[in-house]
Design a protein around this motif. Sequence first.
Motif, mmCIF file in Angstrom:
data_model
loop_
_atom_site.group_PDB
_atom_site.id
_atom_site.type_symbol
_atom_site.label_atom_id
_atom_site.label_comp_id
_atom_site.label_asym_id
_atom_site.label_seq_id
_atom_site.Cartn_x
_atom_site.Cartn_y
_atom_site.Cartn_z
ATOM 1 N N GLY A 1 0.814 -1.202 0.000
ATOM 2 C CA GLY A 1 0.000 0.000 0.000
ATOM 3 C C GLY A 1 0.857 1.266 0.000
ATOM 4 N N ASN B 1 0.596 0.217 6.034
ATOM 5 C CA ASN B 1 0.580 1.132 4.885
ATOM 6 C C ASN B 1 -0.044 2.447 5.347
ATOM 7 O OD1 ASN B 1 1.437 -1.031 3.059
ATOM 8 N ND2 ASN B 1 -0.619 -1.855 3.418
ATOM 9 N N ASP C 1 -2.644 4.560 3.254
ATOM 10 C CA ASP C 1 -3.834 3.790 2.864
ATOM 11 C C ASP C 1 -4.718 3.438 4.054
ATOM 12 O OD1 ASP C 1 -3.468 3.717 0.178
ATOM 13 O OD2 ASP C 1 -2.634 1.690 0.102
ATOM 14 N N ASP C 2 -4.208 3.655 5.257
ATOM 15 C CA ASP C 2 -4.918 3.261 6.483
ATOM 16 C C ASP C 2 -5.149 1.756 6.529
ATOM 17 O OD1 ASP C 2 -5.061 5.994 6.973
ATOM 18 O OD2 ASP C 2 -7.098 6.171 6.148
ATOM 19 N N THR C 3 -4.173 1.003 6.045
ATOM 20 C CA THR C 3 -4.350 -0.455 5.991
ATOM 21 C C THR C 3 -3.137 -1.192 6.556
ATOM 22 O OG1 THR C 3 -3.377 -0.652 3.774
ATOM 23 C CG2 THR C 3 -5.760 -0.299 3.900
ATOM 24 N N SER D 1 -1.197 -4.973 5.608
ATOM 25 C CA SER D 1 -1.124 -6.071 4.644
ATOM 26 C C SER D 1 -0.487 -7.293 5.298
ATOM 27 C CB SER D 1 -0.285 -5.680 3.424
ATOM 28 O OG SER D 1 -0.870 -4.610 2.720
ATOM 29 N N THR E 1 -5.433 -7.696 2.964
ATOM 30 C CA THR E 1 -5.216 -6.292 3.302
ATOM 31 C C THR E 1 -6.485 -5.798 3.960
ATOM 32 O OG1 THR E 1 -3.722 -5.923 1.428
ATOM 33 C CG2 THR E 1 -4.705 -3.982 2.418
ATOM 34 N N THR E 2 -6.329 -5.102 5.089
ATOM 35 C CA THR E 2 -7.523 -4.676 5.813
ATOM 36 C C THR E 2 -7.368 -3.249 6.342
ATOM 37 O OG1 THR E 2 -9.087 -5.364 7.534
ATOM 38 C CG2 THR E 2 -6.775 -5.472 8.094
ATOM 39 N N LYS E 3 -8.486 -2.561 6.430
ATOM 40 C CA LYS E 3 -8.492 -1.217 7.000
ATOM 41 C C LYS E 3 -8.313 -1.270 8.515
ATOM 42 C CE LYS E 3 -9.524 1.740 3.562
ATOM 43 N NZ LYS E 3 -8.752 2.998 3.271
ATOM 44 N N ASN F 1 -2.034 3.794 15.346
ATOM 45 C CA ASN F 1 -2.664 4.613 14.310
ATOM 46 C C ASN F 1 -2.491 6.092 14.648
ATOM 47 O OD1 ASN F 1 -3.620 2.130 13.185
ATOM 48 N ND2 ASN F 1 -5.265 2.153 14.713
ATOM 49 N N ARG G 1 -10.697 -7.807 12.779
ATOM 50 C CA ARG G 1 -10.567 -6.853 13.882
ATOM 51 C C ARG G 1 -11.098 -7.431 15.187
ATOM 52 N NH1 ARG G 1 -13.594 -0.950 13.898
ATOM 53 N NH2 ARG G 1 -13.772 -0.759 16.160
#
Length: 319
Positions: free
Chosen positions: A139, A158, A161-163, A165, A177-179, A200, A216
């Motif tokens: 990302g 990333n 991208d706020d993700t 991987s 890949t997840t938020k 974050n 999550r």
Amino acid sequence: MLFKRMTRASFLILLLVNSNGLLAQPYAFITNQLDNNVAVIELKSNQVIKSITVQGKPVGVAVNHQTDQVYISTPEGNGFVVLDAKSLQQTSHVQVGGASVGIAVSPDGQRIFVANWYENSVSIFNSASLKLVKKLKVGKSPSGLVISPDSRWLYVANRMDDTLSQIDLVTLRTRNTTKVGTHPFGVSLDKKGERLYSANVESNDVSVLNAKNLKRIARVKVGGRPYALALASNEKLLFVTNQDDNSVSVIDTTTLKEIKQIKVGEKPEGISTHVDDRHVYVANWFDGTVSVIDAQTLNVVETITTGDGSRAFGDFISH
């Protein structure tokens, strides 16, 4: 008289054994970005015993516990340098391209991973040859990296991208890949490779994920601009540096609640846990110091002057 000579000789042998033992103590390798060097802290005495010149504004750190090498990312040096953890000398410089910030090594010691911030990729190197194995697209603005205990999975934050991987290191393909929260930077993984944490920066929280599938589990509020994380006390506690609050949040990993914020130096960033699993070392970027937190009392017990711009982003303590 003979007894006295033998006692003196025994004393000298014991002294030599102890001296060798001192040399074998673990070190903390602290990157000082503005000084272009790495301060080496001998952890038995908590004294800086050497500063190693590293050009290119050093930031990231990864200790290879299998080979006694230390890798230092240099965002303005187009790659990373290799230090010998025994001689405390620089031995190599590896060209990568792009601004490398995050750097990590697999637990088996065989591969080195470098996050290329501007290229949105991760470069993988063979640690024996220092040759490029593969460059993987990820990302936007990859930063924090961590590898599973079995060296099978790579996790990448990333930031833009706020993700996060998850990359399969057998097939070298992205599996998930997840938020997460806004602008993840540092990542941490427990020793079983089951639970993954991301700091974050813009949402002031920590995402907690199942490492197998990136599902999550929770998001935990912490202080201002969290950057990096470290587990301690048999992984019952998670410590998170909060840059804007000059503090470290402590999260109970059972209840997933913040239980305390500990004041440290200005702009704390890198954080790692001593091999005793009790003392947590925090690099304070603007202070040029390292704060030592006792994970039992949750207080700062020592502050060590290290240099200008101490960042130490990554796993910076040798075993």
